[in-house]
Design a protein around this motif. Structure first.
Motif, PDB file in Angstrom:
ATOM      1  N   PHE A  26       0.861  -1.258   0.017  1.00 40.25           N
ATOM      2  CA  PHE A  26       0.223  -0.045  -0.040  1.00 40.25           C
ATOM      3  C   PHE A  26       0.885   1.276  -0.029  1.00 40.25           C
ATOM      4  N   HIS A  56     -19.631  -5.759  -1.885  1.00 38.24           N
ATOM      5  CA  HIS A  56     -18.176  -6.456  -1.689  1.00 38.24           C
ATOM      6  C   HIS A  56     -17.311  -6.875  -2.787  1.00 38.24           C
ATOM      7  N   LYS A  59     -15.755  -3.323  -3.453  1.00 38.37           N
ATOM      8  CA  LYS A  59     -14.548  -3.054  -2.338  1.00 38.37           C
ATOM      9  C   LYS A  59     -13.483  -3.783  -2.603  1.00 38.37           C
ATOM     10  N   LYS A  62     -11.677  -2.175  -5.577  1.00 40.54           N
ATOM     11  CA  LYS A  62     -11.031  -1.002  -4.990  1.00 40.54           C
ATOM     12  C   LYS A  62      -9.662  -1.029  -4.225  1.00 40.54           C
ATOM     13  N   ILE A  63      -9.866  -2.081  -3.101  1.00 44.36           N
ATOM     14  CA  ILE A  63      -8.719  -2.099  -1.961  1.00 44.36           C
ATOM     15  C   ILE A  63      -7.724  -2.994  -2.689  1.00 44.36           C
ATOM     16  N   GLY A  64      -8.112  -4.180  -3.114  1.00 47.62           N
ATOM     17  CA  GLY A  64      -7.189  -5.185  -3.272  1.00 47.62           C
ATOM     18  C   GLY A  64      -6.268  -5.063  -4.504  1.00 47.62           C
ATOM     19  N   GLN A  67      -6.308   0.326  -5.356  1.00 48.78           N
ATOM     20  CA  GLN A  67      -5.824   1.136  -4.370  1.00 48.78           C
ATOM     21  C   GLN A  67      -4.334   0.599  -4.115  1.00 48.78           C
ATOM     22  N   PHE A  68      -4.056  -0.875  -4.253  1.00 54.23           N
ATOM     23  CA  PHE A  68      -2.889  -1.380  -4.049  1.00 54.23           C
ATOM     24  C   PHE A  68      -1.889  -0.884  -4.918  1.00 54.23           C
ATOM     25  N   ARG A  72      -6.101   6.322  -7.115  1.00 52.43           N
ATOM     26  CA  ARG A  72      -7.002   7.018  -5.996  1.00 52.43           C
ATOM     27  C   ARG A  72      -7.188   8.433  -6.735  1.00 52.43           C
TER      28      ARG A  72
END
Length: 104
Positions: A26, A56, A59, A62-64, A67-68, A72
């Motif tokens: 991250f 889910h 998300k 987005k996160i996995g 954004q990794f 953004r």
């Protein structure tokens, strides 16, 4: 997420292009300064997806993934009830066209 999209992301989000594996997670994204707008279509109503399932899949992407690698912000558009008789595909197509024009 469809298998074809997942395979595409696995092939393009490689070390050296999307992230630097020598840095901590991250904080290793090489795609900083980029943004994404994720469009998700589904047969169920979008409100049910948000409330009962907590968005889910969005998300996770987005996160996995996004954004990794430093992307953004990540914004969603949820299009529900695609197969229903009341679905207005023309209106959604026009809205997606407008979103694309604003992104230029």
């Amino acid at each position: 997420m469809p298998a074809l999209l997942k395979a595409f992301l696995e092939q393009t989000a490689r070390p050296g292009f999307a992230y630097d594996s020598s840095k901590p997670p991250f904080r290793n994204g090489l795609l900083t300064g980029k943004w994404a707008h994720v469009i998700i279509t589904m047969g169920m109503p979008s409100w049910a997806y948000r409330i009962f399932y907590g968005s889910h899949n969005f998300k996770a992407m987005k996160i996995g993934i996004l954004q990794f690698v430093g992307i953004r912000p990540v914004r969603p558009t949820l299009i529900g009830s695609v197969g229903s008789p009341v679905f207005n595909g023309g209106a959604w197509l026009k809205k997606m066209e407008q979103l694309g024009e604003r992104a230029r």
